[in-house]
Design a protein around this motif. Sequence first.
Motif, PDB file in Angstrom:
ATOM      1  N   SER A 132      13.034  53.122  61.254  1.00 21.57           N
ATOM      2  CA  SER A 132      13.300  52.723  59.871  1.00 21.57           C
ATOM      3  C   SER A 132      14.233  53.737  59.222  1.00 21.57           C
ATOM      4  CB  SER A 132      11.985  52.663  59.086  1.00 21.57           C
ATOM      5  OG  SER A 132      11.478  53.971  58.935  1.00 21.57           O
ATOM      6  N   ALA A 133      14.814  53.347  58.092  1.00 15.23           N
ATOM      7  CA  ALA A 133      15.730  54.245  57.380  1.00 15.23           C
ATOM      8  C   ALA A 133      14.999  55.508  56.922  1.00 15.23           C
ATOM      9  CB  ALA A 133      16.339  53.514  56.185  1.00 15.23           C
ATOM     10  N   ALA A 134      13.784  55.341  56.440  1.00 13.08           N
ATOM     11  CA  ALA A 134      13.017  56.502  55.952  1.00 13.08           C
ATOM     12  C   ALA A 134      12.720  57.463  57.102  1.00 13.08           C
ATOM     13  CB  ALA A 134      11.723  56.032  55.297  1.00 13.08           C
ATOM     14  N   TYR A 135      12.375  56.910  58.263  1.00 12.31           N
ATOM     15  CA  TYR A 135      12.089  57.756  59.433  1.00 12.31           C
ATOM     16  C   TYR A 135      13.343  58.509  59.863  1.00 12.31           C
ATOM     17  CZ  TYR A 135      10.545  58.948  64.206  1.00 12.31           C
ATOM     18  OH  TYR A 135      10.220  59.599  65.373  1.00 12.31           O
ATOM     19  N   ARG A 136      14.477  57.795  59.847  1.00 13.34           N
ATOM     20  CA  ARG A 136      15.731  58.461  60.228  1.00 13.34           C
ATOM     21  C   ARG A 136      16.062  59.599  59.253  1.00 13.34           C
ATOM     22  NH1 ARG A 136      17.527  53.440  62.632  1.00 13.34           N
ATOM     23  NH2 ARG A 136      18.379  53.871  64.706  1.00 13.34           N
ATOM     24  N   ALA A 137      15.863  59.353  57.955  1.00 11.39           N
ATOM     25  CA  ALA A 137      16.158  60.399  56.967  1.00 11.39           C
ATOM     26  C   ALA A 137      15.303  61.630  57.244  1.00 11.39           C
ATOM     27  CB  ALA A 137      15.900  59.861  55.559  1.00 11.39           C
ATOM     28  N   SER A 138      14.054  61.392  57.579  1.00 10.08           N
ATOM     29  CA  SER A 138      13.157  62.503  57.878  1.00 10.08           C
ATOM     30  C   SER A 138      13.572  63.217  59.174  1.00 10.08           C
ATOM     31  CB  SER A 138      11.723  61.963  57.976  1.00 10.08           C
ATOM     32  OG  SER A 138      10.905  62.858  58.645  1.00 10.08           O
ATOM     33  N   LEU A 139      13.964  62.414  60.174  1.00 10.96           N
ATOM     34  CA  LEU A 139      14.384  63.010  61.454  1.00 10.96           C
ATOM     35  C   LEU A 139      15.600  63.913  61.303  1.00 10.96           C
ATOM     36  CD1 LEU A 139      14.132  60.118  64.104  1.00 10.96           C
ATOM     37  CD2 LEU A 139      12.831  62.255  64.082  1.00 10.96           C
ATOM     38  N   CYS A 140      16.484  63.577  60.362  1.00  8.71           N
ATOM     39  CA  CYS A 140      17.689  64.400  60.157  1.00  8.71           C
ATOM     40  C   CYS A 140      17.290  65.850  59.891  1.00  8.71           C
ATOM     41  CB  CYS A 140      18.510  63.883  58.973  1.00  8.71           C
ATOM     42  SG  CYS A 140      19.281  62.286  59.260  1.00  8.71           S
ATOM     43  N   VAL A 141      16.296  66.028  59.028  1.00  7.98           N
ATOM     44  CA  VAL A 141      15.877  67.387  58.675  1.00  7.98           C
ATOM     45  C   VAL A 141      15.118  68.021  59.843  1.00  7.98           C
ATOM     46  CG1 VAL A 141      14.599  68.792  57.007  1.00  7.98           C
ATOM     47  CG2 VAL A 141      15.805  66.734  56.244  1.00  7.98           C
ATOM     48  N   ASP A 187      18.643  51.039  59.542  1.00  5.69           N
ATOM     49  CA  ASP A 187      17.257  50.584  59.549  1.00  5.69           C
ATOM     50  C   ASP A 187      17.193  49.461  60.592  1.00  5.69           C
ATOM     51  OD1 ASP A 187      14.778  50.575  57.284  1.00  5.69           O
ATOM     52  OD2 ASP A 187      14.927  48.811  58.569  1.00  5.69           O
ATOM     53  N   ASP A 188      16.579  49.724  61.737  1.00  4.90           N
ATOM     54  CA  ASP A 188      16.565  48.701  62.786  1.00  4.90           C
ATOM     55  C   ASP A 188      15.298  48.813  63.619  1.00  4.90           C
ATOM     56  OD1 ASP A 188      16.980  50.854  64.554  1.00  4.90           O
ATOM     57  OD2 ASP A 188      19.150  50.647  64.401  1.00  4.90           O
ATOM     58  N   MET A 189      15.257  48.079  64.736  1.00  3.24           N
ATOM     59  CA  MET A 189      14.054  48.053  65.572  1.00  3.24           C
ATOM     60  C   MET A 189      13.705  49.418  66.161  1.00  3.24           C
ATOM     61  SD  MET A 189      15.649  46.128  68.922  1.00  3.24           S
ATOM     62  CE  MET A 189      14.354  46.477  70.081  1.00  3.24           C
ATOM     63  N   TYR A 208      20.474  57.028  73.905  1.00  2.00           N
ATOM     64  CA  TYR A 208      21.322  57.156  72.715  1.00  2.00           C
ATOM     65  C   TYR A 208      20.532  57.914  71.658  1.00  2.00           C
ATOM     66  CZ  TYR A 208      25.276  54.050  73.779  1.00  2.00           C
ATOM     67  OH  TYR A 208      26.429  53.521  74.284  1.00  2.00           O
ATOM     68  N   ALA A 209      21.239  58.544  70.721  1.00  2.00           N
ATOM     69  CA  ALA A 209      20.560  59.325  69.696  1.00  2.00           C
ATOM     70  C   ALA A 209      19.986  58.397  68.621  1.00  2.00           C
ATOM     71  CB  ALA A 209      21.543  60.298  69.054  1.00  2.00           C
ATOM     72  N   VAL A 210      18.666  58.444  68.412  1.00  4.60           N
ATOM     73  CA  VAL A 210      18.091  57.793  67.230  1.00  4.60           C
ATOM     74  C   VAL A 210      18.600  58.586  66.027  1.00  4.60           C
ATOM     75  CG1 VAL A 210      15.966  57.170  66.023  1.00  4.60           C
ATOM     76  CG2 VAL A 210      16.052  57.038  68.528  1.00  4.60           C
ATOM     77  N   VAL A 211      18.515  59.911  66.138  1.00  2.00           N
ATOM     78  CA  VAL A 211      19.198  60.838  65.231  1.00  2.00           C
ATOM     79  C   VAL A 211      19.572  62.073  66.045  1.00  2.00           C
ATOM     80  CG1 VAL A 211      18.896  62.453  63.304  1.00  2.00           C
ATOM     81  CG2 VAL A 211      18.115  60.097  63.070  1.00  2.00           C
ATOM     82  N   GLY A 212      20.794  62.549  65.871  1.00  2.70           N
ATOM     83  CA  GLY A 212      21.231  63.769  66.535  1.00  2.70           C
ATOM     84  C   GLY A 212      21.920  64.665  65.519  1.00  2.70           C
ATOM     85  N   ALA A 248      23.320  56.923  60.492  1.00  2.00           N
ATOM     86  CA  ALA A 248      24.054  56.034  59.579  1.00  2.00           C
ATOM     87  C   ALA A 248      25.122  55.261  60.374  1.00  2.00           C
ATOM     88  CB  ALA A 248      24.686  56.871  58.468  1.00  2.00           C
ATOM     89  N   PRO A 249      25.862  54.366  59.725  1.00  2.00           N
ATOM     90  CA  PRO A 249      26.874  53.599  60.462  1.00  2.00           C
ATOM     91  C   PRO A 249      27.903  54.466  61.190  1.00  2.00           C
ATOM     92  CG  PRO A 249      26.490  52.593  58.334  1.00  2.00           C
ATOM     93  CD  PRO A 249      25.714  53.877  58.335  1.00  2.00           C
ATOM     94  N   SER A 250      28.120  55.675  60.694  1.00  2.00           N
ATOM     95  CA  SER A 250      29.073  56.561  61.348  1.00  2.00           C
ATOM     96  C   SER A 250      28.561  57.994  61.211  1.00  2.00           C
ATOM     97  CB  SER A 250      30.433  56.412  60.678  1.00  2.00           C
ATOM     98  OG  SER A 250      31.333  57.359  61.198  1.00  2.00           O
ATOM     99  N   VAL A 251      29.035  58.871  62.073  1.00  2.00           N
ATOM    100  CA  VAL A 251      28.651  60.282  61.978  1.00  2.00           C
ATOM    101  C   VAL A 251      29.062  60.819  60.601  1.00  2.00           C
ATOM    102  CG1 VAL A 251      30.819  61.100  63.004  1.00  2.00           C
ATOM    103  CG2 VAL A 251      28.753  62.486  63.241  1.00  2.00           C
ATOM    104  N   PHE A 252      28.271  61.715  60.027  1.00  2.00           N
ATOM    105  CA  PHE A 252      28.603  62.251  58.701  1.00  2.00           C
ATOM    106  C   PHE A 252      28.149  63.705  58.585  1.00  2.00           C
ATOM    107  CE2 PHE A 252      24.310  60.586  58.502  1.00  2.00           C
ATOM    108  CZ  PHE A 252      23.613  61.492  57.723  1.00  2.00           C
ATOM    109  N   ARG A 253      28.726  64.406  57.600  1.00  4.79           N
ATOM    110  CA  ARG A 253      28.293  65.788  57.331  1.00  4.79           C
ATOM    111  C   ARG A 253      27.214  65.774  56.262  1.00  4.79           C
ATOM    112  NH1 ARG A 253      33.527  69.448  56.488  1.00  4.79           N
ATOM    113  NH2 ARG A 253      31.956  71.063  56.139  1.00  4.79           N
ATOM    114  N   ALA A 254      26.346  66.779  56.293  1.00  2.00           N
ATOM    115  CA  ALA A 254      25.248  66.861  55.335  1.00  2.00           C
ATOM    116  C   ALA A 254      25.461  68.086  54.446  1.00  2.00           C
ATOM    117  CB  ALA A 254      23.914  66.969  56.071  1.00  2.00           C
ATOM    118  N   PRO A 255      26.151  67.907  53.299  1.00  2.00           N
ATOM    119  CA  PRO A 255      26.545  69.043  52.450  1.00  2.00           C
ATOM    120  C   PRO A 255      25.361  69.889  51.977  1.00  2.00           C
ATOM    121  CG  PRO A 255      27.538  66.987  51.681  1.00  2.00           C
ATOM    122  CD  PRO A 255      26.577  66.614  52.742  1.00  2.00           C
ATOM    123  N   GLU A 256      24.233  69.236  51.681  1.00  2.00           N
ATOM    124  CA  GLU A 256      23.115  70.037  51.163  1.00  2.00           C
ATOM    125  C   GLU A 256      22.570  70.972  52.244  1.00  2.00           C
ATOM    126  OE1 GLU A 256      19.977  68.016  49.096  1.00  2.00           O
ATOM    127  OE2 GLU A 256      19.041  69.947  48.590  1.00  2.00           O
TER     128      GLU A 256
END
Lengths: 156, 267
Positions: B244-253, B239-241, B183-187, B205-213
């Motif tokens: 972390s939320a911060a890691y996911r935010a970084s992975l998005c970029v 934020d789960d096992m 499964y995607a940790v981040v895709g 995030a809880p659901s797929v979303f667009r990243a306007p910036e």
Amino acid sequence: MAREVNLKVNGEDVSEQLQENTLLVDLLRETLRLTGTHVGCDTSQCGACTVHLNGRAVKSCTVLAVQCEGSEVTTVEGIGSPEKLHPMQEAFSECHGLQCGFCTPGMIMSAIDLVHREESLDENSIREGLEGNICRCTGYHNIVRSVELAATKMRN
Amino acid sequence: MYDFNYHRPTSLDQAFEIFSNSEDASYLAGGHTLLPSMKQRLAAPTDIIDLGGISSLEGIKSESDELVIGALTNHDEVATSALVSSEIPSIAKLASNIGDAQVRNRGTIGGSIANSDPAADYPAAVLGLGARLVTNKRVIKADDFFVDMFETALEEGEILQEIKFPKPDKSAYQKLPNPASRYAVVGVFIASRNGSVRVAITGAAPSVFRAPELESRLSESFSVEAIENVTLESELMNDDMHASAAYRASLCVVMAKRAVADMLKIS
């Protein structure tokens, strides 16, 4: 509720009255006593229950028997015989592609589908292709060697 | 799992009628989420309506500027389709990295989209390409479809029939797969068409979303450098096992940069 299910298993017609929530693996093991197909995790992760459904590898713990109406199922019992093993079984024997043997039927059924669908295979693509099968003994090296040898045998 | 009544309709109308007459029915496509959920008693439908007998739900075709995939088409069929590979190769690649071989032989595109698992891959392609989702009642735009975790705009009994993906000029999907489940940790799915860029993110995030910036920066200058210093808010990230939320935010970029690099390689 019970329901009649008709399908082919290892080339033979099967017609059984089954509870509708019967899993394909339970039809195979409990009703037909084809116990070569194993149940490892029962959560569609380990691949020990892999059989071919209409020619493709599937996890039989995650298919309802009633979904297989009119289908053809092949289990590890259906691919060869003790006198004439399938080339994949021969290769697992020659390369010692097993330790405890629990994952072996699923590995063999997945590997046959892998060889059928890929034009060429190397170590990496075999490892990727067998991602849906887990060997708790971690005997992957010889499993990969077995599939490499079997791929050559099956193509000759 | 608990007992249930099993139905195998041969038409969408029949399926909808059975649904309407049942106490608490579930549609069954590939079954690779529903059946494990039922084993765990997370789902206990009174009636299972198997869509496997409705042949009109299967198949892949090209219609002028759209690639149309039937909801019951399995992941392996999408991954190995010559038509998908020539029209929107990023979708074939995405499908080839879902789960494992046995899962891809059963799991379906429609099941994945209708389930809207926060870590599923297909929702990123649907939203990234701005697909149209055709049901037995209407056509829903991707931007209106994904509502929340496991929640879509589909109404009670509504059946996803086919997905119409507009053909982009270029597109790519990059994910960090969970090493066990894939499964995607981040895709991140990025598509460009006539100079406009869409970026859709799954897993984060809880659901797929667009990243306007990311979209506006890439529309201005389509390069890895253009999004180098973007930081996404981690507040709304999972934020789960697994991460972390911060890691996911970084992975998005990071994943967005990889997808951009992939697209720049396509001539």
